[in-house]
Design an enzyme around this catalytic site. Sequence first.
Site, PDB file in Angstrom:
ATOM      1  CE  LYS A 202      42.150 117.111  50.544  1.00 28.25           C
ATOM      2  NZ  LYS A 202      40.736 117.304  50.197  1.00 28.25           N
ATOM      3  CG  ASP A 234      31.441 122.720  45.614  1.00 30.73           C
ATOM      4  OD1 ASP A 234      30.552 122.790  44.739  1.00 30.73           O
ATOM      5  OD2 ASP A 234      32.007 123.739  46.047  1.00 30.73           O
ATOM      6  CB  THR A 235      33.741 120.829  41.664  1.00 31.80           C
ATOM      7  OG1 THR A 235      34.946 120.529  42.396  1.00 31.80           O
ATOM      8  CG2 THR A 235      33.400 122.302  41.821  1.00 31.80           C
TER       9      THR A 235
END
Length: 325
Positions: A202, A234-235
Amino acid sequence: MNGLKRVPEKNLMIFSGRSNVQLAEEVAYQLGTNLVPTSAYEFANSEMYVRYEESVRGSDAFVLQSHAAPVNEWIMEHLLMVDALKRASAKRITVVMPYYGYSRQDKKHRGREPISARLIADLFKTAGADRLMSVDLHTDQIQGYFDGPVDHLVALPILSKYVRKNYGTEQMAVVSPDAGRIKVAEQWSKRLGGAPLAFIHKTRDITRPNESVANRVVGEVAGRTCILVDDMIDTGGTITKAADALMAVGAADVIIAATHAILSGPAVDRLKNCQAREIIVTNTLPIPAERQFDKLTELSIAPLLSQAIRAVFEDGSVTSLFETG
């Protein structure tokens, strides 16, 4: 020979801040004790007040607080609790932070940035902490930021035991969401009978926090149940994109396993709608009822914390609790 001789007695006391009282109560119960009664409240201007309702003099004090949102408030309360213990003559103060606030800011990516994880360690040392205990630090180097003993616990035994029990009959692969956590994936592989490894390549823009792009899957995952492992959610953007990328290249299924369920902002919606079959987390951070959903499984970290606290209190080995063979 004149003088007073006394066989020293050790007195273990467990204290809890207000961010994750349920976990602290479970830890105290497994140790066969109760939380020390504590008064804590805010003044009109939002300043905090803390006071213990019984003597703590000479105690071996373990003060537990999860650095959940609002992070700054709970860290401040944690510091005040440590300062109160120091000024009340506790013999030894161990700060138990299941989730270490600011742990992602562990180095400078660009000039003129703070190293916030180091600052947190310095604050607790200044407040009077003798020892730190935490679970799955974002990076191992954080252990060196505190000038004293640090017990770095890992949730791997708890998480992997659940995965083996529920998915052990399936062909599995262990997947790291990025190349940087491949060492953790290797430990998972050992626990899961040598399951093959893969990782997601990524890219991340350091000027845009909580955003990443999953480029490609490196490793053989086709036809396998992929155990996608990380230290935190987290998100939910990174982990859900990784799950979708795995399914796109032929994975039979995806199981997400992470220690810290931060679950900020759109995380719950993203996890609900991603292609993962199950999301397994621990209760290092409290998950309110409105943030829970059908695919989410929450495992208790209390057995690990209570064993570690007992080992420290009895001057035993903490490392033996999570050694991987």
